[in-house]
Write an enzyme that holds these catalytic residues in place. Structure first.
Site, short mmCIF file in Angstrom:
data_model
loop_
_atom_site.label_atom_id
_atom_site.label_comp_id
_atom_site.label_asym_id
_atom_site.label_seq_id
_atom_site.Cartn_x
_atom_site.Cartn_y
_atom_site.Cartn_z
N TYR A 145 -23.73 43.01 19.98
CA TYR A 145 -23.04 42.77 18.71
C TYR A 145 -23.65 41.62 17.90
O TYR A 145 -23.51 41.56 16.70
CB TYR A 145 -21.55 42.45 18.95
CG TYR A 145 -20.72 43.63 19.39
CD1 TYR A 145 -21.24 44.91 19.44
CD2 TYR A 145 -19.39 43.45 19.76
CE1 TYR A 145 -20.47 45.98 19.86
CE2 TYR A 145 -18.61 44.52 20.17
CZ TYR A 145 -19.15 45.79 20.22
OH TYR A 145 -18.39 46.85 20.63
N LYS A 195 -25.79 48.03 33.00
CA LYS A 195 -26.46 49.34 32.94
C LYS A 195 -27.90 49.09 33.36
O LYS A 195 -28.85 49.33 32.61
CB LYS A 195 -26.32 49.88 31.50
CG LYS A 195 -26.74 51.31 31.31
CD LYS A 195 -25.79 52.31 31.95
CE LYS A 195 -26.35 53.72 31.78
NZ LYS A 195 -25.74 54.70 32.69
N ASP A 228 -20.76 53.18 32.93
CA ASP A 228 -20.16 54.52 32.84
C ASP A 228 -19.24 54.77 34.04
O ASP A 228 -18.14 55.31 33.90
CB ASP A 228 -21.24 55.62 32.71
CG ASP A 228 -22.50 55.33 33.52
OD1 ASP A 228 -22.58 54.26 34.14
OD2 ASP A 228 -23.40 56.19 33.54
N ASP A 252 -15.83 44.91 25.19
CA ASP A 252 -14.97 45.34 24.09
C ASP A 252 -14.31 46.67 24.47
O ASP A 252 -13.09 46.85 24.39
CB ASP A 252 -15.84 45.50 22.84
CG ASP A 252 -15.03 45.82 21.60
OD1 ASP A 252 -13.79 45.70 21.63
OD2 ASP A 252 -15.65 46.19 20.57
N ASP A 256 -10.29 47.25 26.18
CA ASP A 256 -9.30 48.10 25.49
C ASP A 256 -8.80 49.20 26.42
O ASP A 256 -7.61 49.50 26.46
CB ASP A 256 -9.94 48.75 24.26
CG ASP A 256 -9.64 47.97 22.99
OD1 ASP A 256 -9.17 46.81 23.10
OD2 ASP A 256 -9.88 48.50 21.89
#
Ligand code: NAD
Length: 365
Positions: A145, A195, A228, A252, A256
């Site tokens: 980000y 990842k 994942d 993020d 959530d």
């Protein structure tokens, strides 16, 4: 000697002022029970600041936050300010500059399913068992980000959109230490999400986590999980998790997902920490314009945000534990604001103030 602590109180917009009153009433009780005094200075942030001072994050508010040991924040924004240019709107004009100014690099988001609220969760009781208590630690100032270069280059039809995922060793070490330390205060189990099968930044992330774990935090069980798989495990077997550490974008998304397990945004607090003990504490949800001004919002996220402030900025773990236990007790006694009311046996639908009072009663005035 009585501990004196300075808090900047920024109630914000919508339901913010309604739920903030309840968190402050809880802090009144903590002052009486523990040897401390919270010196509170109120300031405007978000839409209310735009209306009264012409800017979402005015200089007076910056000065008050700078002079404080911690900031207790409501939420900001609402339809009234949506016509403004994006960068002047409450959320972007207040929250992003605040994160930057105070270098809030660590975001802590608990995902708690209280045993008495398993019916309100999006997962089945068989999967949840007797409640759930996960903490997601998200890196907040770097990663995909925030890294440069970033932007849209060239001319159509050959334009290119660019984002960069860059982490320095220092940034990884700093957030890893936060995660190891909070894991140490909990069940000593840390899952680092990455990842590393595709991303170079994740290979470095994993290497540094492994070294730190071995050298400095051997008492914490560290494991690594691809993002994942982590998103799948959160809904298949969430009980395996204690603390989950993620880079900015992974955090993020996963925070959530994890907070959706709680059953309502009205239950989810958050903390954003910088170096030292300074932090900003706020509910994970927004200003809930659909219910604002009606006295029916759930104050638990705001009250648990105050509890996190006591734990992470003021090292008042006993007081924080007492607040968390009082919330559990109020829910076990059947008190429910509208967002968590299912109409089951023993449930009592209550207002914001009544829920605050039930929690205060649980604390013992
Ligand atoms: P929201 O989180 O305000 O509301 C989503 C749903 O959750 C609504 O149905 C709402 O009633 C419910 N809800 C949220 N908190 C609750 C509580 N304490 N008690 C009971 N119900 C609760 O999200 P939204 O509707 O997308 O956004 C509304 C406004 O809030 C927007 O202006 C948005 O920009 C802003 N916002 C601010 C923040 C922040 O300040 N950190 C975060 C998210 C959204």
């Amino acid at each position: 000697m009585t501990q004196q602590l300075k808090i900047a109180v920024l109630p914000g917009d919508g339901i913010g002022p309604e739920v903030m009153v309840e968190a402050l009433r809880v802090l009144d009780v903590i002052e009486k029970r523990y040897d401390c005094r919270f010196e509170r200075t109120f300031a405007n942030l978000g839409g209310i600041a735009i209306d009264l001072e012409g800017k979402a994050f005015p200089q007076t508010t910056i000065d008050i936050c700078r002079a404080s040991d911690a900031v207790l924040l409501g939420s900001v924004g609402g339809p009234k300010w949506e016509h403004l240019p994006p960068m002047e709107q409450p959320e972007r004009g207040a929250l992003l500059p605040m994160r930057k100014l105070f270098n809030l690099y660590a975001n802590l988001r608990p995902a708690i399913v209280f045993p008495s609220l398993t019916g309100a969760s999006s997962l089945k009781k068989e999967v949840l068992g007797e409640g759930l208590d996960i903490l997601v630690v998200r890196e907040l100032t770097g990663g995909l980000y925030m890294s440069q270069p970033k932007g849209i280059e060239g001319t159509s039809p050959n334009r290119i959109g660019v984002d960069t995922l860059r982490y320095s060793e220092m940034e990884i070490e700093r957030i890893a230490r936060v995660a190891f330390k909070v894991a140490r205060q909990r069940r000593k189990n840390l899952v680092s999400v990455d990842k590393a099968n595709v991303l170079a930044s994740s290979v470095l992330w994993r290497e540094i986590l492994s070294r730190l774990g071995k050298e400095e935090y051997p008492d914490v069980t560290l494991s690594h999980m691809y993002v994942d798989n982590a998103s799948m495990q959160l809904i298949r077997n969430p009980r395996q998790f204690d603390v989950i550490l993620c880079e900015n974008m992974f955090g993020d998304i996963l925070s959530d997902e994890a907070s959706a397990l709680s059953g309502s945004l009205g239950l989810v607090p958050s903390a954003s920490l910088s170096e030292g003990s300074f932090g900003i504490y706020e509910p994970a949800g927004g200003t809930a314009p659909d219910i604002a001004g009606r006295g029916i919002a759930n104050p638990i996220a705001q009250i648990l945000s105050a509890s996190m402030m006591l734990r992470y900025s003021f090292s008042m773990n006993d007081a924080a534990d007492a607040i968390d236990a009082a919330v559990t007790k109020a829910l076990e006694a059947g008190y429910r604001t509208g967002d968590i009311f299912l109409g089951g046996p023993g449930e009592k639908k209550v207002s914001t103030v009544e829920m605050g009072t039930a929690i205060i009663d649980g604390l013992g005035r």
